[in-house]
Design an enzyme around this catalytic site. Structure first.
Site, short mmCIF file in Angstrom:
data_model
loop_
_atom_site.label_atom_id
_atom_site.label_comp_id
_atom_site.label_asym_id
_atom_site.label_seq_id
_atom_site.Cartn_x
_atom_site.Cartn_y
_atom_site.Cartn_z
N HIS A 159 0.92 -1.25 0.01
CA HIS A 159 0.03 0.13 -0.13
C HIS A 159 0.87 1.29 0.05
O HIS A 159 0.34 2.34 0.46
CB HIS A 159 -1.02 0.10 1.14
N SER A 281 15.95 20.47 -16.90
CA SER A 281 14.63 21.25 -17.34
C SER A 281 15.32 22.67 -17.98
O SER A 281 16.38 22.88 -17.82
CB SER A 281 13.98 21.96 -15.89
N LYS A 287 17.11 20.98 -11.80
CA LYS A 287 16.27 19.63 -11.99
C LYS A 287 17.01 18.54 -12.66
O LYS A 287 17.79 18.61 -13.46
CB LYS A 287 14.95 19.76 -12.81
N GLU A 294 10.41 7.21 -17.19
CA GLU A 294 8.92 7.85 -17.20
C GLU A 294 8.60 7.20 -18.75
O GLU A 294 7.37 7.19 -19.10
CB GLU A 294 8.68 9.29 -17.13
#
Ligand code: ARG
Length: 469
Positions: A159, A281, A287, A294
């Site tokens: 969970h 970025s 970043k 992804e």
């Protein structure tokens, strides 16, 4: 050659230009050229064996097909520039351009319907092989990681809440198991599709006395000739099965991606991905984003869509061939190419990952992840498990109130909840002991993980490796 090269006779009017462009498949099926040539050579030999053409004619056809192959090999652009409708028209057009009237004999008793079914199965052999090699390489990368991290503790989650400590190696080997099942599904699918449709004609079989078993053997189909021409030209089960295998692989990779994207967050801070597989970025200079993972996660979505599209594409199509089937290749090739790309990129990510070991150990030690072990210690001291669970829960509640670890509960609380336990709990509830206890088959104990990793390495290194063509 363009337009109506293979079928114009019956038509009084030329096809509409927009429609011609709409119906072409060359942009997708050009990659079948090797198989189309190999299938055509085998068909020439089969026609010769059936005395439909002479030995000399078969030899000339084979030589011309071979020369066409060499020409394409030198410049694949010739296919696209031809403007042909599909790869089959291209090869036949090139053949007629070379050997004239003789080239027009090759299509005797054959249809593009059995031709495309055969070409596709032949082409899939190579793709399946590359997919399997890429999956094996990712397994090896994960095994290497498991060897390095067989005793490195990580929090294990259910969970997405910290549950029990595991080892990083155990986590890596979970994905090795998934990939093993994927590879076994791939082998099953490959075996099932190993039958030769060539000689099925357009739908009803061929009227020439072709020895279809010899033809199947010539083309390396271990399962022999397909047994029903209607089924043979309209069967795309292999497209479905392989896209399903690719989908399942990507499902597994997307879970790995999700696990690691999370572990790499500042919030978790447990792994550092290599700069080589991250991007920055354009606006925020600090970043570092986990784009490789992804994209793998995202690509999975696209391929699941392809699987759905392939199912719906075939639903309700009447026997036998329908042009709808032409849409299969775009979906199937994209699924298999994507799976290969994602396996390769994931292996790069795995080989470059670095665990923040201190943070991992700290995270694995906190949050009362040893509470199950506390209950188990009570069980060992004779308390029935249900009562032990209740008491360990009360101990956790008290420890939370006091802000201490279970093993540091004050004497009075220990006497109240854990009277059966004597001696120092620090060692028995410590990370090393908690991990080491889970040494049965399938458990996370470092010794077990080291053993499993060694077995996987031996098994993977033992595999007979066919080099890529
Ligand atoms: N390009 C077609 C396909 O990919 C094969 C040609 C069959 N065409 C036909 N009109 N029967 O399925």
């Amino acid at each position: 050659m363009s337009g109506t090269g293979l079928w114009g006779g019956r038509f009084a009017q030329a096809p509409n230009e927009v429609f011609l462009r709409f119906q072409e498949s060359l942009s997708i099926d050009a990659r079948l050229w090797r198989e189309d040539i190999a299938g055509s050579m085998a068909w020439a030999r089969a026609l010769c064996d059936a005395s439909v053409i002479t030995k000399d004619e078969a030899k000339q056809l084979e030589a011309a097909l071979e020369a066409i192959g060499t020409e394409i090999h030198e410049d694949e652009g010739v296919i696209a520039r031809s403007g042909a409708e599909d790869v089959h028209s291209f090869v036949e057009g090139a053949l007629v351009a070379r050997v004239g009237a003789l080239g027009k004999k090759l299509h005797t008793g054959r249809s593009r319907n059995d031709q495309v079914a055969t070409d596709l199965k032949l082409h899939l052999r190579g793709l399946v092989h590359r997919l399997d090699l890429a999956a094996r390489d990712l397994q090896l990368a994960l095994v290497e990681l498991a060897e390095r991290t067989h005793d490195l503790a990580l929090p294990g989650y259910t969970h997405l809440q910290r549950a029990q400590p595991i080892t990083a190696g155990h986590h890596a080997l979970a994905y090795v198991e998934m990939l093993a099942r994927d590879r076994s599904r791939l082998a099953d699918a490959e075996e099932r599709m190993d039958t030769c449709p060539l000689g099925s004609g357009a739908l009803a079989g061929t009227a020439f006395p072709i020895d279809r078993e010899a033809l199947a053997e010539d083309l390396g189909f271990g399962g022999g000739a397909t047994r029903n021409s209607l089924d043979a030209v309209s069967d795309r089960d292999h497209a479905l099965e392989l896209t399903f295998v690719a989908s399942t692989m990507l499902l597994h990779l997307s879970r790995l991606a999700e696990d690691w994207i999370f572990l790499a967050t500042q919030e978790a801070g447990l792994i550092e991905l290599s700069d080589a597989v991250c991007t920055g970025s354009s606006l925020m200079p600090q970043k570092k984003n986990p784009d490789a993972l992804e994209l793998v996660r995202g690509r999975a979505g696209r391929v699941f869509g392809n699987l759905q599209a392939l199912l719906v594409l075939q639903k309700g199509t009447p026997l036998a061939y329908n042009r709808d089937f032409q849409e299969d290749k775009r979906l199937l090739f994209d699924a298999l190419d994507s799976a290969i790309d994602c396996l390769v990129v994931t292996a790069l990510v795995v080989r470059g990952v670095r665990h923040r070991e201190d943070a991992c150990r700290r995270a694995a030690s906190g949050s009362y992840q040893n509470a199950t072990d506390l209950a188990d210690l009570l069980v060992a001291a004779g308390v029935p498990f249900r009562d032990a669970h209740e008491r360990a829960g009360l101990a956790v509640r008290r420890a939370l109130e006091l802000g201490v670890e279970l093993e540091h509960l004050p004497g009075a609380d220990r006497a109240k909840h854990l009277a059966e336990l004597t001696g120092d709990l620090s060692e028995q509830l410590g990370l090393a002991a908690v991990l080491a206890r889970r040494e049965t088959i399938g458990g996370t104990a470092p010794a077990r993980v080291r053993e499993e990793a060694a077995q996987w390495r031996a098994a993977l290194e033992d595999e007979k490796q066919d080099p890529l063509e």
